[in-house]
Design a protein around this motif. Structure first.
Motif, mmCIF file in Angstrom:
data_model
loop_
_atom_site.group_PDB
_atom_site.id
_atom_site.type_symbol
_atom_site.label_atom_id
_atom_site.label_comp_id
_atom_site.label_asym_id
_atom_site.label_seq_id
_atom_site.Cartn_x
_atom_site.Cartn_y
_atom_site.Cartn_z
ATOM 1 N N THR A 30 0.682 -1.336 0.006
ATOM 2 C CA THR A 30 0.076 0.093 0.041
ATOM 3 C C THR A 30 1.028 1.216 -0.003
ATOM 4 N N LYS A 31 1.781 1.232 0.842
ATOM 5 C CA LYS A 31 2.726 2.365 1.134
ATOM 6 C C LYS A 31 3.571 2.549 -0.314
ATOM 7 N N ALA A 32 3.973 1.714 -1.006
ATOM 8 C CA ALA A 32 4.833 1.698 -2.143
ATOM 9 C C ALA A 32 4.037 2.282 -3.441
ATOM 10 N N LEU A 33 2.700 1.721 -3.478
ATOM 11 C CA LEU A 33 1.873 1.988 -4.663
ATOM 12 C C LEU A 33 0.864 3.228 -4.436
ATOM 13 N N LEU A 34 0.828 3.838 -3.171
ATOM 14 C CA LEU A 34 0.093 4.953 -3.113
ATOM 15 C C LEU A 34 0.051 6.092 -3.757
ATOM 16 N N PRO A 35 1.362 6.552 -3.974
ATOM 17 C CA PRO A 35 1.595 7.706 -4.786
ATOM 18 C C PRO A 35 0.762 7.389 -6.272
ATOM 19 N N LYS A 36 0.975 6.332 -6.732
ATOM 20 C CA LYS A 36 0.561 6.152 -8.202
ATOM 21 C C LYS A 36 -1.099 5.984 -8.045
ATOM 22 N N LEU A 37 -1.343 5.409 -6.954
ATOM 23 C CA LEU A 37 -3.121 5.489 -6.814
ATOM 24 C C LEU A 37 -3.635 6.910 -6.540
ATOM 25 N N ILE A 38 -2.805 7.794 -6.121
ATOM 26 C CA ILE A 38 -3.358 8.937 -5.887
ATOM 27 C C ILE A 38 -3.259 9.565 -7.262
ATOM 28 N N ALA A 39 -2.129 9.361 -7.909
ATOM 29 C CA ALA A 39 -1.948 10.043 -9.157
ATOM 30 C C ALA A 39 -2.933 9.642 -10.266
ATOM 31 N N SER A 40 -3.483 8.392 -10.282
ATOM 32 C CA SER A 40 -4.448 8.039 -11.265
ATOM 33 C C SER A 40 -5.668 8.987 -11.226
ATOM 34 N N GLY A 41 -5.909 9.471 -10.076
ATOM 35 C CA GLY A 41 -7.087 10.523 -10.121
ATOM 36 C C GLY A 41 -8.487 9.626 -9.539
ATOM 37 N N ASP A 42 -8.458 8.419 -9.533
ATOM 38 C CA ASP A 42 -9.566 7.769 -9.158
ATOM 39 C C ASP A 42 -9.113 6.336 -8.756
ATOM 40 N N GLY A 43 -8.162 6.145 -7.659
ATOM 41 C CA GLY A 43 -7.315 4.698 -7.104
ATOM 42 C C GLY A 43 -8.565 4.174 -6.185
ATOM 43 N N GLN A 44 -8.164 2.840 -6.024
ATOM 44 C CA GLN A 44 -8.782 2.189 -4.903
ATOM 45 C C GLN A 44 -7.991 1.211 -4.207
ATOM 46 N N VAL A 45 -8.075 0.969 -3.259
ATOM 47 C CA VAL A 45 -7.264 -0.120 -2.451
ATOM 48 C C VAL A 45 -8.385 -1.151 -1.628
ATOM 49 N N ILE A 46 -8.383 -2.192 -2.241
ATOM 50 C CA ILE A 46 -9.259 -3.295 -1.786
ATOM 51 C C ILE A 46 -8.307 -4.296 -1.207
ATOM 52 N N THR A 47 -8.772 -4.571 0.366
ATOM 53 C CA THR A 47 -8.024 -5.519 1.084
ATOM 54 C C THR A 47 -8.868 -6.667 1.512
ATOM 55 N N ILE A 48 -8.254 -8.073 1.402
ATOM 56 C CA ILE A 48 -8.862 -9.203 1.637
ATOM 57 C C ILE A 48 -8.573 -9.399 3.201
ATOM 58 N N GLY A 49 -9.402 -9.263 4.016
ATOM 59 C CA GLY A 49 -9.252 -9.631 5.426
ATOM 60 C C GLY A 49 -9.813 -10.651 5.707
ATOM 61 N N SER A 50 -10.737 -11.076 6.853
ATOM 62 C CA SER A 50 -11.201 -12.247 7.306
ATOM 63 C C SER A 50 -12.240 -11.864 8.160
ATOM 64 N N ILE A 51 -13.017 -12.917 8.466
ATOM 65 C CA ILE A 51 -14.106 -12.838 9.773
ATOM 66 C C ILE A 51 -13.170 -12.759 10.878
ATOM 67 N N ALA A 52 -12.002 -13.373 11.010
ATOM 68 C CA ALA A 52 -11.048 -13.265 11.705
ATOM 69 C C ALA A 52 -10.805 -11.949 12.400
ATOM 70 N N ALA A 53 -11.044 -11.034 11.491
ATOM 71 C CA ALA A 53 -10.484 -9.681 11.661
ATOM 72 C C ALA A 53 -11.727 -9.121 12.553
ATOM 73 N N ARG A 54 -12.883 -9.857 12.855
ATOM 74 C CA ARG A 54 -14.173 -9.136 13.515
ATOM 75 C C ARG A 54 -14.332 -10.119 14.764
ATOM 76 N N GLU A 55 -13.952 -11.217 14.717
ATOM 77 C CA GLU A 55 -14.370 -12.197 15.680
ATOM 78 C C GLU A 55 -13.255 -13.015 16.348
ATOM 79 N N PRO A 56 -12.753 -12.862 17.429
ATOM 80 C CA PRO A 56 -11.649 -13.847 18.133
ATOM 81 C C PRO A 56 -12.330 -15.311 18.186
#
Length: 244
Positions: free
Chosen positions: A111-137
């Motif tokens: 994310t850090k490495a590509l963020l400047p290019k995402l911003i420069a695109s004028g309409d960038g998106q970051v989609i992160t695949i998480g998990s139900i494990a991120a919501r429930e121990p």
């Protein structure tokens, strides 16, 4: 209109490979990254994309990969995984370290490495695949829970920090998806992996890929912040109806 470019990490199998195919079918030029280069090269040839070797746990690999990406409109942070299912009392610190490195720091590095290019695109998106494990121990999930909770925090903070910038941020949290995930988690034990999905119909990689392509296709003024996806037979991390 110029073809838009999507970067997909962990694209050698499962959700990553399925998402790469779905995005390519929607007209994206997809750059696929993973350690198993033979797999991503075959995938890139299939979808008309570009394959570049990538290990998200290796800073130099990330730097080389991102330097080879000229423009980026979409980053799909998919690389991740669980290792082991031991209790906190019996925790293997090396397993925890590995989970933190691939899930959390891998997402951060990309994310850090590509963020400047995402911003420069004028309409960038970051989609992160998480998990139900991120919501429930859940029992036996300490290391993975900790890593995925951290990924969720990272993603939500990024959304806050990018307010006013032309980059949207989405977190997709799947429950049971039948991929190589459980096989990796249980060190290649096929019997243990099979029992995870025994007696029910889990989601498949294509189900999550459908969500990815839908999020990626929303108009610029719409941000899909979070999605929780579960199999119909599953109501929480460790509660599922099984026909045994």
């Amino acid at each position: 209109m110029a073809q838009r470019t999507a970067v997909v990490t962990g694209a050698s199998s499962g959700i990553g490979a399925a998402s790469a195919r779905a995005l390519a079918a929607d007209g994206w030029h997809v750059i696929v990254g993973a350690r198993r280069v033979d797999r991503i090269e075959a995938l890139a040839e299939e979808i008309g994309g570009t394959a570049i070797a990538l290990d998200v746990t290796d800073e130099s690999s990330v730097e080389a990969f991102c330097a080879a990406v000229d423009t980026c409109d979409l980053l799909l942070n998919n690389a991740g995984g669980a290792f082991g299912a031991t209790s906190i009392a019996d925790a293997d610190v090396d397993e925890w370290q590995a989970m933190y490195d691939v899930n959390v720091l891998g997402t951060l590095r990309m994310t850090k490495a590509l963020l400047p290019k995402l911003i420069a695109s004028g309409d960038g998106q970051v989609i992160t695949i998480g998990s139900i494990a991120a919501r429930e121990p859940y029992k036996g999930g300490g290391g993975y829970n900790a890593a995925k909770h951290a990924v969720a925090a990272l993603t939500r903070v990024l959304r806050i920090e990018l307010l006013g910038q032309p980059v949207r941020v989405c977190e997709i949290d799947p429950g049971m998806v039948e991929t190589e995930f459980s096989l990796v988690r249980f060190g290649g034990d096929e019997d243990k992996a099979a029992k995870v999905y025994e007696g029910l119909t889990p989601m498949g990689p294509g189900d999550i890929a459908d969500a990815v392509r839908w999020v990626a296709s929303r108009p610029k003024h719409v941000n899909i912040d979070q999605i929780l996806m579960l199999a119909t037979a599953q109501t929480s991390a460790q509660v599922a109806h099984r026909e045994l």
